[in-house]
Structures are given as C-alpha cells and as structure tokens.
Motif scaffolding. Structure first.
Motif, PDB file in Angstrom:
ATOM      1  N   ASP A  87     141.292 -77.236 -13.148  1.00  0.00           N
ATOM      2  CA  ASP A  87     140.700 -78.068 -12.114  1.00  0.00           C
ATOM      3  C   ASP A  87     139.922 -79.179 -12.806  1.00  0.00           C
ATOM      4  O   ASP A  87     138.910 -78.920 -13.452  1.00  0.00           O
ATOM      5  CB  ASP A  87     139.779 -77.226 -11.235  1.00  0.00           C
ATOM      6  CG  ASP A  87     139.172 -78.014 -10.086  1.00  0.00           C
ATOM      7  OD1 ASP A  87     139.470 -79.214  -9.940  1.00  0.00           O
ATOM      8  OD2 ASP A  87     138.393 -77.409  -9.331  1.00  0.00           O
ATOM      9  N   ASP A  89     138.443 -81.675 -11.363  1.00  0.00           N
ATOM     10  CA  ASP A  89     137.374 -82.198 -10.524  1.00  0.00           C
ATOM     11  C   ASP A  89     136.019 -81.940 -11.171  1.00  0.00           C
ATOM     12  O   ASP A  89     135.718 -80.833 -11.602  1.00  0.00           O
ATOM     13  CB  ASP A  89     137.432 -81.546  -9.144  1.00  0.00           C
ATOM     14  CG  ASP A  89     136.442 -82.154  -8.172  1.00  0.00           C
ATOM     15  OD1 ASP A  89     136.306 -83.394  -8.163  1.00  0.00           O
ATOM     16  OD2 ASP A  89     135.787 -81.392  -7.434  1.00  0.00           O
ATOM     17  N   GLN A 114     145.380 -84.140  -8.786  1.00  0.00           N
ATOM     18  CA  GLN A 114     143.932 -84.042  -8.992  1.00  0.00           C
ATOM     19  C   GLN A 114     143.388 -85.311  -9.650  1.00  0.00           C
ATOM     20  O   GLN A 114     142.324 -85.807  -9.281  1.00  0.00           O
ATOM     21  CB  GLN A 114     143.592 -82.842  -9.868  1.00  0.00           C
ATOM     22  CG  GLN A 114     143.835 -81.500  -9.238  1.00  0.00           C
ATOM     23  CD  GLN A 114     143.521 -80.369 -10.217  1.00  0.00           C
ATOM     24  OE1 GLN A 114     142.651 -80.483 -11.077  1.00  0.00           O
ATOM     25  NE2 GLN A 114     144.252 -79.276 -10.093  1.00  0.00           N
TER      26      GLN A 114
END
Length: 141
Positions: A87, A89, A114
């Motif tokens: 991930d 983020d 993403q």
C-alpha cells in the motif's frame, strides 16, 4: 530500464520482479549515485523474497536509499516489514519521482492505480512484466 536523470527512482516490485531492481541497485551503487532511491517490495514471506540480503546490502551502500517490505506472513523475521499487500498510500513518495514497476500484471495494475490516486502522473510510471505468461490462459481450452 533506469534513465540518466536525477529524479528519484522508486523501485517497486513483487515476487521475482525484484530481479531487475537488484540490477538497478547494483548500477546505482557501482556508480556512487547520490539519487534518492526508494525500494518497495511485496512477497509472501521474507524466506520467499529472492535477493533480500543483496537488496538490503545495496540499499545500505547508497547514501540516500530506503527500503520498505510487505509480506503476507512472517513479518517478524524482517525488521520494519509490514503485513499484507503493498500500500503506497501515505509513503510520501517524491513528487518528481520516476516510478519503476516490476512484477506480475495484477500486482502492477493494483500498485499503478494506487500511484495514480496518490497523484503520480501516468507518464512517470514505467513497468516491466516479470511473472507468468497470462496470455496462455486464453489459448488453453
């Protein structure tokens, strides 16, 4: 694979996709690069992570490099590893980064989405498929 600019090159891989990234890291270390380098890798476990020790060593040799690893299991065997799927983020990737992806198509599609959501322009995301030949599924019957 790697360009000659001074832009930070996040090297994002999964599974055996770390192989070309290790070559890029070897080149950067051998040339004494001062570029900001991010190594992001996802795998099943530290034991499944090919070239893990080499990648750690090369990251340590570069003056402005960092590594983040994601594993589905056994994260306690790698200091700082995160559990689960990659991930990006909240990582704070540099705005001027040229991102290099290597891994299976599903992995690259997910991470590319993403990156785009995080504001990385599509033209700054490069890729190299390093996984099974998915097109074979269409020809077998």
């Amino acid at each position: 694979m790697l360009d000659d600019s001074d832009a930070p090159p996040p090297l994002v891989s999964a599974g055996i996709g770390c192989t070309p990234m290790a070559g890029v890291l070897e080149h950067l270390a051998a040339t004494g690069s001062g570029r900001e380098v991010w190594v992001l890798h996802a795998d099943h476990s530290p034991d499944d992570h090919a070239l893990r020790a080499d990648i750690r060593r090369l990251v340590d040799e570069l003056p402005d490099a960092r590594a983040r690893f994601w594993y589905e299991r056994d994260t306690d065997r790698e200091p700082g590893a995160r559990r689960g799927l990659m991930d990006v983020d909240g990582l704070g990737l540099p705005a001027d980064a040229d991102v290099y992806l290597s891994g299976s198509l599903p992995f690259m599609r997910a991470v590319r989405a993403q990156l785009l959501k995080a504001g990385v322009p599509a033209r700054r995301v490069r890729h190299e498929v390093f996984g099974p030949d998915l097109w074979l599924a269409d020809t077998e019957g």
